[in-house]
Design a protein around this motif. Structure first.
Motif, PDB file in Angstrom:
ATOM      1  N   ASN A   4       1.015  -1.471  -0.042  1.00 51.14           N
ATOM      2  CA  ASN A   4      -0.080   0.287  -0.552  1.00 51.14           C
ATOM      3  C   ASN A   4       0.696   1.536  -0.189  1.00 51.14           C
ATOM      4  O   ASN A   4       0.703   1.934  -0.666  1.00 51.14           O
ATOM      5  N   ILE A  11       1.804   6.691  -7.022  1.00 52.84           N
ATOM      6  CA  ILE A  11       1.532   7.622  -6.938  1.00 52.84           C
ATOM      7  C   ILE A  11       1.737   9.147  -7.747  1.00 52.84           C
ATOM      8  O   ILE A  11       1.640   9.945  -8.246  1.00 52.84           O
ATOM      9  N   ILE A  15       2.559  11.156 -11.242  1.00 51.86           N
ATOM     10  CA  ILE A  15       2.103  12.570 -10.769  1.00 51.86           C
ATOM     11  C   ILE A  15       3.369  13.449 -11.215  1.00 51.86           C
ATOM     12  O   ILE A  15       2.755  14.723 -12.034  1.00 51.86           O
ATOM     13  N   TYR A  22      -5.599  19.933 -16.289  1.00 49.31           N
ATOM     14  CA  TYR A  22      -6.576  20.371 -15.323  1.00 49.31           C
ATOM     15  C   TYR A  22      -6.555  21.888 -15.671  1.00 49.31           C
ATOM     16  O   TYR A  22      -5.778  22.715 -15.718  1.00 49.31           O
ATOM     17  N   PRO A  86      -3.063  -1.516 -10.387  1.00 50.58           N
ATOM     18  CA  PRO A  86      -3.527  -1.699 -11.111  1.00 50.58           C
ATOM     19  C   PRO A  86      -3.186  -1.415 -12.879  1.00 50.58           C
ATOM     20  O   PRO A  86      -2.645  -0.988 -12.533  1.00 50.58           O
ATOM     21  N   ARG A  89      -7.808   0.010 -15.461  1.00 49.62           N
ATOM     22  CA  ARG A  89      -8.952   0.101 -14.636  1.00 49.62           C
ATOM     23  C   ARG A  89     -10.519   0.665 -15.426  1.00 49.62           C
ATOM     24  O   ARG A  89     -10.132   1.077 -15.874  1.00 49.62           O
ATOM     25  N   PHE A 125      -8.410   4.023 -16.606  1.00 48.06           N
ATOM     26  CA  PHE A 125      -7.591   4.255 -15.614  1.00 48.06           C
ATOM     27  C   PHE A 125      -6.338   2.883 -16.531  1.00 48.06           C
ATOM     28  O   PHE A 125      -6.750   1.681 -16.579  1.00 48.06           O
ATOM     29  N   PHE A 135      -9.618   9.213 -18.220  1.00 46.56           N
ATOM     30  CA  PHE A 135      -9.709   9.714 -16.500  1.00 46.56           C
ATOM     31  C   PHE A 135      -9.841  11.113 -15.656  1.00 46.56           C
ATOM     32  O   PHE A 135      -9.963  10.669 -14.530  1.00 46.56           O
ATOM     33  N   TRP A 136     -10.048  12.077 -16.724  1.00 48.49           N
ATOM     34  CA  TRP A 136     -10.375  13.135 -16.365  1.00 48.49           C
ATOM     35  C   TRP A 136     -12.603  13.305 -16.121  1.00 48.49           C
ATOM     36  O   TRP A 136     -12.587  14.862 -15.502  1.00 48.49           O
ATOM     37  N   ALA A 167     -18.770  17.176  -8.651  1.00 51.92           N
ATOM     38  CA  ALA A 167     -17.275  18.115  -8.902  1.00 51.92           C
ATOM     39  C   ALA A 167     -16.412  16.748  -9.404  1.00 51.92           C
ATOM     40  O   ALA A 167     -14.993  16.187  -9.321  1.00 51.92           O
TER      41      ALA A 167
ATOM     42  N   ILE B  70     -11.808  17.574  -7.463  1.00 52.24           N
ATOM     43  CA  ILE B  70     -11.200  16.137  -7.388  1.00 52.24           C
ATOM     44  C   ILE B  70      -9.228  17.394  -8.129  1.00 52.24           C
ATOM     45  O   ILE B  70      -9.837  16.766  -9.138  1.00 52.24           O
ATOM     46  N   SER B  71      -8.485  16.633  -7.047  1.00 51.93           N
ATOM     47  CA  SER B  71      -7.936  17.270  -8.011  1.00 51.93           C
ATOM     48  C   SER B  71      -7.295  16.233  -8.387  1.00 51.93           C
ATOM     49  O   SER B  71      -7.536  14.962  -8.331  1.00 51.93           O
ATOM     50  N   SER B  72      -5.349  16.669  -9.170  1.00 49.55           N
ATOM     51  CA  SER B  72      -4.955  14.731  -9.821  1.00 49.55           C
ATOM     52  C   SER B  72      -4.335  14.131  -9.325  1.00 49.55           C
ATOM     53  O   SER B  72      -5.165  12.345  -9.205  1.00 49.55           O
ATOM     54  N   GLU B  73      -4.211  14.165  -8.464  1.00 49.54           N
ATOM     55  CA  GLU B  73      -4.004  12.783  -7.032  1.00 49.54           C
ATOM     56  C   GLU B  73      -4.555  11.882  -6.784  1.00 49.54           C
ATOM     57  O   GLU B  73      -5.127  10.968  -6.709  1.00 49.54           O
ATOM     58  N   ARG B  75      -6.923  11.538  -7.961  1.00 51.61           N
ATOM     59  CA  ARG B  75      -8.447  11.042  -8.751  1.00 51.61           C
ATOM     60  C   ARG B  75      -7.238   9.118  -9.603  1.00 51.61           C
ATOM     61  O   ARG B  75      -7.723   8.330 -10.070  1.00 51.61           O
ATOM     62  N   VAL B  76      -5.570   9.909  -8.993  1.00 42.69           N
ATOM     63  CA  VAL B  76      -4.774   9.015  -9.454  1.00 42.69           C
ATOM     64  C   VAL B  76      -5.078   7.511  -8.576  1.00 42.69           C
ATOM     65  O   VAL B  76      -5.291   5.898  -8.712  1.00 42.69           O
ATOM     66  N   LEU B  77      -5.429   7.896  -7.020  1.00 46.44           N
ATOM     67  CA  LEU B  77      -5.587   7.480  -5.612  1.00 46.44           C
ATOM     68  C   LEU B  77      -6.797   6.535  -5.736  1.00 46.44           C
ATOM     69  O   LEU B  77      -7.169   5.617  -5.377  1.00 46.44           O
ATOM     70  N   ARG B  78      -7.864   7.367  -6.905  1.00 43.98           N
ATOM     71  CA  ARG B  78      -9.487   6.803  -6.951  1.00 43.98           C
ATOM     72  C   ARG B  78      -9.269   5.251  -7.695  1.00 43.98           C
ATOM     73  O   ARG B  78      -9.368   4.305  -6.996  1.00 43.98           O
ATOM     74  N   ALA B  79      -8.149   5.288  -8.704  1.00 40.02           N
ATOM     75  CA  ALA B  79      -7.615   3.953  -9.219  1.00 40.02           C
ATOM     76  C   ALA B  79      -6.577   3.088  -8.895  1.00 40.02           C
ATOM     77  O   ALA B  79      -7.203   1.710  -9.081  1.00 40.02           O
ATOM     78  N   PHE B  80      -6.490   3.416  -8.169  1.00 36.18           N
ATOM     79  CA  PHE B  80      -5.647   2.713  -6.757  1.00 36.18           C
ATOM     80  C   PHE B  80      -6.300   2.340  -5.795  1.00 36.18           C
ATOM     81  O   PHE B  80      -5.807   1.282  -5.269  1.00 36.18           O
ATOM     82  N   LYS B  81      -7.741   2.226  -5.812  1.00 34.89           N
ATOM     83  CA  LYS B  81      -8.232   2.600  -5.080  1.00 34.89           C
ATOM     84  C   LYS B  81      -7.476   2.238  -3.205  1.00 34.89           C
ATOM     85  O   LYS B  81      -7.858   1.263  -2.263  1.00 34.89           O
ATOM     86  N   ILE B  82      -6.971   3.560  -3.207  1.00 34.10           N
ATOM     87  CA  ILE B  82      -6.617   3.820  -2.247  1.00 34.10           C
ATOM     88  C   ILE B  82      -7.300   4.346  -1.226  1.00 34.10           C
ATOM     89  O   ILE B  82      -7.860   5.793  -1.737  1.00 34.10           O
ATOM     90  N   ARG B  84      -9.245   7.074   1.121  1.00 30.82           N
ATOM     91  CA  ARG B  84      -8.790   8.893   1.911  1.00 30.82           C
ATOM     92  C   ARG B  84      -9.862   9.493   2.221  1.00 30.82           C
ATOM     93  O   ARG B  84     -10.827   9.221   1.452  1.00 30.82           O
TER      94      ARG B  84
END
Lengths: 263, 274
Positions: A4, A11, A15, A22, A86, A89, A125, A135-136, A167, B70-73, B75-82, B84
């Motif tokens: 984890n 990540i 980033i 954005y 992953p 996804r 993703f 993705f956005w 959002a 929703i920040s860029s970070e 969005r990636v956290l969502r994909a990684f299922k972490i 938050r």
């Protein structure tokens, strides 16, 4: 446990790469002369009703479908995973929120409000590829519709339409209220507003910057309600027409008690 | 011997570089008694001195909140299922003091507030424990200055604000931490309006007059302007206030009161200190 942590670190490295675009929400700072009111209620999850200024809600009811998530299961989401990271996804699901309430006004009249919010998520993703627009959140559908009916004048019904309140996309969170020839629009922005309506003259002069849904009527900001739960307040122009004031108050309640559908 | 070497290697005091044209008409006032600006002790500069600072509680409340963007970070956290959560912190501070120049007195009542939102990430690792990533904040500083002047009593309102929005194009290695920050301020009375702008400077000057350049811009102070003409500068580096000597007495004490209030704030409006 360690995997984890590796995920989190990867990540932040991910980033750092210039793959993303954005667009920032449109934020503005304005000085206004609206009167502030604290919003009471909602201090614990069981309290449904809220009160502010001369307004008070009653009969807040939610439909059962509000608590259901309907989605498509993609088996590859579970298979293409290395050490919990992953490779790809696909997320597809729908969430709804439907509720109604009565808003009592100071002069004994009331408004009946019905609201339905809908969110359809379609996001992809890819770890080793450039992310596409999904993705956005560009393929997500995120809107809210509502009707606000004054008890004294049922024919003067307000229709509300709003988009992206969860959002889920990188676009503005905004909406519009329409009743015959009257039109009120709202948008999320930062506003410099009066801090509170204290009895002390000095404290009435204090201002603070707040993230609010700002309501515009005839090119003038006439009302606002906090976006954030903490220190939630409502601001309204003192001399605003009662019909406009009531419609803004009912919309403020909708924006306050709606569920966040984007998890 | 070691003590002697250490004491002889004292770092020179640095000041913000101020334009020569403004310098020629301005008075430089060093501030005494400021410390880190968090104390209750009064401060002195030029012929101005403040009373003891009467401070209220510096309160912070936090609660889990809905996402406002929703920040860029994230969005990636969502994909990684972490795991938050979105947390909102509300910090408030009040203080008051009086300032006088020997003839005139001003009373200052101030309120500072910052609402910040962050994503808290649970890593389940004892070395990393919880990480947090700032998403946005709204900072405001509001003060009322009651001027008991010999010529005419007046009221001045001071407003300083700044807001931040997490952006994907931010440079994580930019030490100014000003990416995405909008800042501004105003000092007004019935007759006058003074605009306050924050200064991020790279150019410093030592107490011996030698020019020194920082490798990057850093928040250095504020400039107060009327019709784009600088009338005062607050220098955080050298703890100095520069003020145009041709200003009227009323305006001077109002600026001195506002500058003192800005320097005595306890809540910070920068990302690093979210």
């Amino acid at each position: 446990m360690i995997t984890n942590a590796i995920k989190v670190l990867s990540i932040f490295l991910f980033i750092g790469t210039p793959l993303f675009s954005y667009s920032q929400l449109n934020k503005e700072v304005l000085q206004t002369d609206m009167e502030p009111y604290k919003m009471g209620g909602r201090k614990n999850p069981l309290s449904k009703n809220i009160s502010f200024a001369e307004y008070k809600t009653s009969n807040v009811q939610r439909k059962v479908k509000t608590f259901l998530t309907v989605g498509t299961i993609d088996p590859l989401n579970q298979i293409l995973v290395i050490e919990s990271v992953p490779l790809r996804r696909n997320d597809k699901y729908r969430n709804r929120d439907a509720f109604r309430f009565k808003l009592e006004t100071g002069d004994g009249t009331y408004l009946t409000t019905e609201c339905a919010a809908f969110l359809k998520v379609d996001e992809r993703f890819r770890l080793l590829q450039k992310q596409d627009s999904s993705f956005w959140g560009n393929r997500n559908t995120d809107f809210l519709i509502a009707s606000i009916v004054p008890g004294s004048e049922p024919l003067s019904k307000w229709s509300l339409v709003a988009s992206n309140l969860n959002a889920s996309k990188d676009v503005e969170q905004k909406g519009k209220l329409v009743c015959k020839d009257d039109e009120i629009s709202f948008i999320v922005m930062n506003l410099l507003l009066k801090e509170n309506s204290s009895q002390y003259l000095l404290e009435q002069k204090f201002t603070s910057l707040n993230m609010v849904y700002a309501f515009t009527y005839k090119n003038e900001i006439v009302g606002a309600v906090s976006v954030k739960e903490i220190g939630r307040s409502f601001w309204i122009k003192k001399n605003a027409d009662k019909k406009i004031r009531d419609a803004i108050a009912a919309t403020a309640v909708i924006l306050t008690i709606r569920r966040n559908l984007y998890q | 011997m070691a003590i002697f070497i250490l004491s002889s290697c004292k770092a020179p005091k640095m000041f913000m570089a101020v334009p020569e044209q403004f310098k020629a008409e301005a008075v430089k006032m060093s501030i005494a008694g400021l410390g880190n600006g968090n104390g209750k002790k009064g401060i002195d500069f030029g012929n101005y001195n403040t009373s003891r600072i009467s401070r209220g509680w510096n309160m912070t409340t936090s609660r889990e909140d809905r996402n406002t963007n929703i920040s860029s970070e994230e969005r990636v956290l969502r994909a990684f299922k972490i795991d938050r959560t979105s947390i909102t912190n509300n910090q408030k501070d009040k203080f008051e003091f009086t300032i006088n120049d020997g003839k005139n007195t001003a009373e200052v009542f101030a309120l500072e507030r910052k609402v910040s939102e962050e994503t808290r990430i649970t890593t389940n690792n004892r070395w990393l424990s919880e990480l947090s990533d700032p998403k946005n904040f709204q900072y405001s500083f509001s003060a009322v200055i009651l001027l008991h002047s010999i010529s005419q009593p007046s009221t001045w309102d001071l407003s300083l604000y700044s807001s931040f929005e997490n952006k994907a194009d931010k440079n994580r290695f930019d030490m100014t931490n000003t990416n995405g920050i909008n800042e501004g301020g105003i000092l007004t009375s019935e007759k006058d309006t003074i605009i306050i702008k924050s200064i991020n400077s790279q150019n410093l000057v030592s107490d011996k007059g030698e020019a020194r350049n920082l490798p990057f811009k850093m928040p250095s102070g504020y400039e107060l302007t009327v019709d784009d003409n600088v009338i005062a500068v607050i220098d955080f580096w050298g703890k100095v206030i520069w003020m145009n000597s041709k200003l009227g007495e009323d305006k001077k004490i109002a600026i001195a009161a506002a500058s003192s209030a800005i320097l005595l704030r306890r809540i910070h409006n920068k990302i690093a200190l979210v």
